[in-house]
Design an enzyme around this catalytic site. Structure first.
Site, short mmCIF file in Angstrom:
data_model
loop_
_atom_site.label_atom_id
_atom_site.label_comp_id
_atom_site.label_asym_id
_atom_site.label_seq_id
_atom_site.Cartn_x
_atom_site.Cartn_y
_atom_site.Cartn_z
N GLU A 120 -18.86 8.07 -34.28
CA GLU A 120 -18.47 8.26 -32.87
C GLU A 120 -18.15 6.89 -32.28
O GLU A 120 -19.03 6.16 -31.86
CB GLU A 120 -19.59 8.94 -32.08
CG GLU A 120 -19.13 9.33 -30.68
CD GLU A 120 -20.21 9.95 -29.82
OE1 GLU A 120 -19.87 10.53 -28.78
OE2 GLU A 120 -21.40 9.87 -30.19
N HIS A 183 -14.30 10.66 -25.65
CA HIS A 183 -14.40 9.38 -24.95
C HIS A 183 -12.98 8.88 -24.65
O HIS A 183 -12.59 7.79 -25.03
CB HIS A 183 -15.21 8.37 -25.76
CG HIS A 183 -16.67 8.71 -25.82
ND1 HIS A 183 -17.54 8.37 -24.80
CD2 HIS A 183 -17.39 9.37 -26.75
CE1 HIS A 183 -18.75 8.81 -25.11
NE2 HIS A 183 -18.68 9.43 -26.28
N ASP A 235 -27.19 22.40 -23.64
CA ASP A 235 -28.53 22.21 -23.08
C ASP A 235 -28.61 22.68 -21.63
O ASP A 235 -29.67 22.58 -21.00
CB ASP A 235 -28.96 20.75 -23.20
CG ASP A 235 -28.05 19.79 -22.45
OD1 ASP A 235 -27.00 20.22 -21.92
OD2 ASP A 235 -28.38 18.58 -22.40
N HIS A 238 -25.63 19.22 -19.63
CA HIS A 238 -24.35 18.54 -19.82
C HIS A 238 -23.17 19.36 -19.32
O HIS A 238 -22.16 18.80 -18.88
CB HIS A 238 -24.13 18.22 -21.31
CG HIS A 238 -24.79 16.97 -21.78
ND1 HIS A 238 -26.13 16.90 -22.04
CD2 HIS A 238 -24.29 15.73 -22.03
CE1 HIS A 238 -26.44 15.67 -22.44
NE2 HIS A 238 -25.34 14.94 -22.44
N ASP A 259 -26.24 16.38 -29.85
CA ASP A 259 -26.06 15.00 -29.36
C ASP A 259 -27.44 14.39 -29.10
O ASP A 259 -27.64 13.60 -28.17
CB ASP A 259 -25.20 14.97 -28.10
CG ASP A 259 -24.62 13.59 -27.80
OD1 ASP A 259 -24.74 12.70 -28.66
OD2 ASP A 259 -24.05 13.41 -26.71
N LEU A 292 -25.82 10.33 -18.04
CA LEU A 292 -26.37 11.08 -19.16
C LEU A 292 -26.10 10.34 -20.46
O LEU A 292 -24.99 9.86 -20.69
CB LEU A 292 -25.75 12.48 -19.22
CG LEU A 292 -26.29 13.52 -18.24
CD1 LEU A 292 -25.41 14.77 -18.26
CD2 LEU A 292 -27.73 13.88 -18.57
N ALA A 293 -27.11 10.25 -21.31
CA ALA A 293 -27.01 9.45 -22.54
C ALA A 293 -27.54 10.27 -23.70
O ALA A 293 -28.68 10.11 -24.13
CB ALA A 293 -27.78 8.15 -22.39
#
Length: 374
Positions: A120, A183, A235, A238, A259, A292-293
């Protein structure tokens, strides 16, 4: 052998599944609606194509961290996964690819099997990093060939709008590497063009890509209009349930990924995500600025979330097992049929995990308490 409601490739059967030397040899039983009884539900093991960590360990640490994350996720039903990297300096990426290869040569028998790498980045748009560190750059074919020689890269995420990336997509596709778009600040047109050159998926659909507007449909619009496959993080944090339902109507083989970060399966606190510190709190993982990570999601919870949105258990199972396997082109995992590997998840009628089997050997028991605390 295991008895219960078995989700076969032809539908549900109430009976016994038999295996020998790690592969399914026979499935006995009669067609059944599992809602009519209280026997266990037996479905294929989950396949997670986008997982950064778990159990306090991060892929980018390499070494023992790989075994830790694989042991963590098998407890929640994941039997196969792609170790997913982060955008990082070249030397660090090369080192972790070597570490993944070494781990795959002698995998922990009690852990989820690592199928290869999901790279990624770093070939993403620096204007759409999300939680990725600021090491984005354009990709070149020679460099990718060198990376592919270090580890089995099965999936790669890139931004198609960057100079030279259409040629890169073609080259990777010819090598058998699946290319996903993510991205990205790319337009709808750039997404469609990338698919014409061989891109075949979208990374964490809706997140870290240009959104849908009726006069500027963006990368999300390209996915909804044209994709056969895309990954999504179910989830319910997200992506809004309404957006998930939209994607389910538009993309035939939409599939779930976690993720997951090092925080998966762990209590609230601070953890590593590549070179960055992230904080787990209130069911999510964020950078210091609130971005968010990744997630704390596990695949068993992803299954329950899909069912809570109205999917049948069989449909939800396909989106955690069969579709990811099909996306990678692997036909002996992600399904319960003669000749397939005996990777099984056993659930009770409330869809809580009872057991996980990897190639016919039980590797995990009941993790109900752990599942509910995430």
């Amino acid at each position: 052998m295991r008895f219960g409601n078995i989700l076969t490739s032809e539908g549900w059967r109430l009976g016994e599944i038999h295996w020998e030397e790690g592969r399914i040899r026979r499935i006995d039983g009669d067609p059944v609606d599992p809602a009519t009884n209280d026997h266990s539900r037996i479905i294929p093991g989950f396949i997670d194509l986008h997982v950064h960590g778990g159990g306090g360990a991060d892929t980018m640490e390499g070494g023992e961290a790989l075994a830790t994350l694989a042991r963590t996720h098998v407890r929640f039903g994941t039997t196969r996964l792609l170790a997913t990297t982060m955008t990082a300096p070249d030397a660090q990426i090369r080192q972790v690819l070597c570490d993944i290869t070494h781990y795959m040569e002698a995998q922990d028998p009690d852990a989820a099997r690592v199928l290869g790498v999901h790279l990624e980045g770093p070939y993403i748009n620096p204007g759409k990093l999300g939680a990725q560190p600021p090491h984005a750059r354009n990709g070149v074919i020679e460099e990718l060939d060198e990376l592919c020689a270090l580890a089995p890269i099965r999936l790669l995420t890139l931004a198609p709008e960057l100079a030279g990336h259409y040629a890169l997509i073609r080259h990777l596709s010819e090598r058998g590497v699946r290319v996903q778009l993510g991205h990205t600040l790319g337009s709808y047109e750039e997404g469609v063009e990338a698919m014409a050159h061989g891109a075949c998926g979208f990374t964490h659909l809706f997140n870290a890509m240009t959104g849908l507007h009726h006069r500027k449909p963006g990368m999300v619009g390209a996915a909804l209009a044209h994709a056969q496959y895309a990954e999504l993080i179910p989830d319910l944090l997200h992506v809004h349930p309404g957006a998930i339902r939209t994607a389910l109507r538009c993309i035939p083989n939409l599939y779930a990924v976690t993720d997951a970060t090092a925080a998966a399966g762990m209590p609230d606190g601070d953890y590593r995500l590549g070179e960055q510190t992230v904080t787990k709190c209130l069911g999510g993982v964020r950078l210091a600025d609130g971005t968010l990570a990744g997630s704390t999601l596990t695949m068993d919870q992803a299954l329950r979330n899909f069912v809570s949105l109205g999917l049948t258990l069989a449909d939800a199972s396909d989106r955690l097992s069969r579709f990811p396997a099909d996306f990678l082109g692997i036909d002996d995992i992600g399904r319960l049929q003669e000749g397939a590997l005996a990777d099984l998840v056993v659930l009770d009628p409330e869809l809580q995990l009872q057991a996980v089997y990897l190639e016919g050997r039980q590797v995990s028991g009941n993790v109900q308490g752990a599942s509910r605390c995430l």
